[in-house]
Design a protein around this motif. Structure first.
Motif, PDB file in Angstrom:
ATOM      1  N   ASP A  84     -23.241  69.426  81.457  1.00 18.34           N
ATOM      2  CA  ASP A  84     -22.590  69.263  80.152  1.00 18.34           C
ATOM      3  C   ASP A  84     -22.436  67.808  79.725  1.00 18.34           C
ATOM      4  O   ASP A  84     -21.841  67.528  78.678  1.00 18.34           O
ATOM      5  CB  ASP A  84     -21.229  69.989  80.135  1.00 18.34           C
ATOM      6  CG  ASP A  84     -20.223  69.378  81.105  1.00 18.34           C
ATOM      7  OD1 ASP A  84     -20.558  68.352  81.756  1.00 18.34           O
ATOM      8  OD2 ASP A  84     -19.111  69.922  81.233  1.00 18.34           O
ATOM      9  N   ASP A 114     -21.846  70.068  87.818  1.00 19.54           N
ATOM     10  CA  ASP A 114     -21.164  71.321  87.488  1.00 19.54           C
ATOM     11  C   ASP A 114     -22.065  72.517  87.784  1.00 19.54           C
ATOM     12  O   ASP A 114     -23.224  72.351  88.200  1.00 19.54           O
ATOM     13  CB  ASP A 114     -20.710  71.304  86.017  1.00 19.54           C
ATOM     14  CG  ASP A 114     -21.820  70.840  85.081  1.00 19.54           C
ATOM     15  OD1 ASP A 114     -22.996  71.186  85.356  1.00 19.54           O
ATOM     16  OD2 ASP A 114     -21.526  70.131  84.095  1.00 19.54           O
ATOM     17  N   ALA A 168     -23.328  74.664  85.690  1.00 16.42           N
ATOM     18  CA  ALA A 168     -24.488  74.720  84.784  1.00 16.42           C
ATOM     19  C   ALA A 168     -25.621  73.846  85.329  1.00 16.42           C
ATOM     20  O   ALA A 168     -26.799  74.221  85.279  1.00 16.42           O
ATOM     21  CB  ALA A 168     -24.078  74.252  83.386  1.00 16.42           C
ATOM     22  N   GLY A 194     -17.015  74.491  85.385  1.00 19.74           N
ATOM     23  CA  GLY A 194     -17.480  75.632  84.596  1.00 19.74           C
ATOM     24  C   GLY A 194     -16.509  76.791  84.665  1.00 19.74           C
ATOM     25  O   GLY A 194     -15.295  76.593  84.719  1.00 19.74           O
ATOM     26  N   THR A 195     -17.070  78.003  84.668  1.00 20.06           N
ATOM     27  CA  THR A 195     -16.236  79.203  84.628  1.00 20.06           C
ATOM     28  C   THR A 195     -16.630  80.148  85.759  1.00 20.06           C
ATOM     29  O   THR A 195     -17.713  80.014  86.346  1.00 20.06           O
ATOM     30  CB  THR A 195     -16.446  79.970  83.309  1.00 20.06           C
ATOM     31  OG1 THR A 195     -17.816  80.407  83.261  1.00 20.06           O
ATOM     32  CG2 THR A 195     -16.148  79.092  82.093  1.00 20.06           C
ATOM     33  N   GLU A 218     -19.879  81.875  85.076  1.00 20.99           N
ATOM     34  CA  GLU A 218     -21.053  81.045  85.408  1.00 20.99           C
ATOM     35  C   GLU A 218     -21.330  81.059  86.912  1.00 20.99           C
ATOM     36  O   GLU A 218     -22.483  81.091  87.344  1.00 20.99           O
ATOM     37  CB  GLU A 218     -20.824  79.590  84.966  1.00 20.99           C
ATOM     38  CG  GLU A 218     -20.944  79.343  83.472  1.00 20.99           C
ATOM     39  CD  GLU A 218     -20.680  77.864  83.169  1.00 20.99           C
ATOM     40  OE1 GLU A 218     -19.498  77.510  82.982  1.00 20.99           O
ATOM     41  OE2 GLU A 218     -21.634  77.075  83.141  1.00 20.99           O
TER      42      GLU A 218
END
Ligand code: TEU
Length: 541
Positions: free
Chosen positions: A25, A31, A33, A78-79, A82
């Motif tokens: 990001d 992260d 992602a 992240g989450t 994810e």
């Protein structure tokens, strides 16, 4: 996921340190992602599994080893969805996923610790941690003499609700990392539930942080009062094994083969092997090998000790050269004293011959991948990265540095973000248009060490790792199985594995003859008229 019998016995496992792997990001910190976008890298490297260092909710007092919520992902990374997607995508690439479990302590922002502070002395909430009144007339001295790994006493005094200075709590690491009281049934139940939470999400195993520290001598005696040859009140208490027996039952109740690897800094091999009994952990990190340095005699002794210690319990050994806590081995091996101990300050900043360190690191990689057992690769090992020892002090985040007022150089030097491509920082670590640079500065010289620069270059460390891991898979005699030493002369280690495979490592200063063979499978550097040069390894048939 293809199911194989006891996959961990010969697995190659790649450690991802999320802050420093890849930034999706553009905030300068790695992260989930980023990991998802770069998953083809460990796949193409040829490893069997990933170990992901903590990604949980954390105020980052210790780079995520201070966990505030074991069931969610930190927004910096992240989450949860994810993370679930990452597990699925890794599985689709035939990569297993091991997550880090940190059961010794949590963050001071964890809901249980906040509740303990609010509830006050004597409460059931405080009983989940180690709260004690201080010593001295006004309770102004710590309850005992235990030191924190990060400097200063392992105790911190809290302010009670009425505004007075109150009890102290135990933290073997940073003050933001209160130790759980593992004699408390809530703690046991909670971690069993957390394990199930991640097993339900498909993880293939857990790396257990400071696995031998969980149980403390309930008397919390002063170290000064404990006989030197007696059991430590902090490490390796017999009671810890019960915990792992119950964890093993949980893991075994899930389909597939879910495994544990313990972080066990124990020098006593017999005590170490107790953790690897058939109803406890599958594997434990073999740190004496990492500590041995590039030395034929010491390495051979450690290999023999390792195999001898694992045999009676039938466990698979592990081989580790570096991780996120230790000086990178290219640097260690480039020093006159290539051993490793916890006194990082002793060698930090002393002269390093990176060329020599690199040659030795490449040879050691072939050695570890040829030994019986499971091999770990720490992100960046495969790129031949070295320790960054000149990080400006104001950028250092490691509590080991700050807790000791800089006396301990800390571990950030092995945590510098990976270089992926391009000629300058951030070397593809962050996407184009990133708002800030990487959380730690990358050396400009890493332009020659990016994944892109090394890909396709047959002499690169990356291609050496790829070829070695491919051969390791193809050779039936590698991974698990027997090892037989050959007599190859002084300062040369040579051994055979089933199927006519031989590994030779030359630790001496001069080139040596190779043992008889009809095929050279791989060498860590160019041969010298058919002879094996100094600090070079070869795989033969
Ligand atoms: O490490 C525990 C440990 O004993 C050391 O490797 C530690 O880094 C050293 O003593 C500090 O000087 C584990 C994790 O791997 C490490 O990153 C964490 O900081 C630590 O536990 C606390 O969770």
């Amino acid at each position: 996921m293809t199911e194989t019998q006891q996959w961990w016995r010969g697995a190659a496992i790649y450690q991802i340190y999320p802050r420093s792997f890849a930034d999706g990001d553009g905030d300068g910190v790695g992260d989930v992602a980023g990991i998802r976008a770069r998953l083809t890298h460990p796949r193409d490297l040829g490893v069997d599994a990933l170990w992901i260092s903590p990604w949980y909710v954390s105020p980052m007092a210790d780079a995520g080893y201070d966990v505030a919520d074991f069931r969610d992902i930190d927004p910096l990374f992240g989450t949860l969805s994810e993370a679930e997607a990452l597990i699925r995508e890794a599985h689709a690439m035939d990569l297993r996923v091991i997550v880090d479990m940190v059961p010794n302590h949590c963050s001071d922002q964890h809901s249980w610790f906040r509740a303990a502070l609010a509830a006050g002395p004597g409460s059931p909430e405080r009983a989940r941690f180690h709260f004690r009144p201080g010593r001295g007339d006004g309770g102004e001295l710590p309850p005992n003499d235990w030191p924190s790994h990060f400097g200063g006493p392992a105790w911190h005094r809290v302010m009670e609700a009425d505004g007075t200075a109150g009890e102290w709590y135990l933290h073997l690491f940073a003050p933001g990392q209160p130790d759980f009281n593992w004699d408390n049934p809530d703690v046991r139940e909670e971690f069993e539930s957390v394990l199930r939470f991640w097993l339900d999400r498909g993880v293939d195993g857990f790396r257990i942080d400071v696995a031998d520290n969980l149980v403390k001598d309930p008397a919390l005696p002063d170290l000064a009062s404990v006989p030197e040859d007696g059991p430590s009140p902090v490490h390796d208490q017999d009671g810890v094994h019960d915990i792992y027996r119950s964890w093993r039952r949980i893991a075994d109740s899930y389909p597939g083969e879910r495994i544990f690897v313990g972080e066990l800094w124990l020098s006593d091999r017999e005590r170490f092997a107790r953790y690897l009994r058939p109803d406890e952990l599958h594997t434990g990190f073999n740190f004496p090998f990492l500590q041995a340095g590039f030395d034929a005699g010491r390495m051979r002794a450690v290999i023999d000790d390792t195999l001898a210690a694992h045999a009676p319990v039938g466990a698979a050994p592990t081989w580790v050269l570096s991780n996120h806590d230790t000086t990178r081995h290219v640097t260690r091996y480039g020093r006159a004293d290539s051993s490793y101990g916890f006194d990082r300050r002793r060698l930090h900043g002393t002269p390093v011959d990176l060329e020599l360190g690199t040659r030795r690191a490449r040879a050691a990689a072939l050695l570890t991948m040829a030994l019986p057992g499971c091999v770990y690769v720490y992100q960046g090992d495969e790129l031949g990265l070295w320790e960054v020892e000149d990080i400006p002090e104001h950028l250092i985040q490691d509590p080991a540095f700050h807790g000791t007022a800089g006396a301990d150089p800390g571990r950030d030097g092995c945590r510098v973000p990976l270089p992926w491509e391009g000629d300058g920082a951030p070397f593809g670590f962050s996407p184009d248009g990133a708002t800030t640079g990487p959380w730690l500065p990358q050396p400009p010289a890493w332009k020659d060490h990016t994944v892109a620069a090394q890909t396709g270059d047959p002499d690169s460390t990356l291609e050496l790792y790829r070829t070695a891991l491919r051969l390791r898979h193809a050779e039936a005699g590698l991974g698990g199985g027997e090892l037989t030493w050959l007599d190859a002369g002084e300062d040369v280690l040579a051994f055979t594995r089933p199927g006519g495979f031989t590994c030779v490592v030359n630790f001496s200063e001069r080139a040596v003859d190779l043992p008889e063979h009809h095929e050279l499978l791989l060498a860590s550097g160019p041969l010298d008229h058919g002879r094996l040069p100094s600090a070079t390894a070869a795989w033969l048939r």
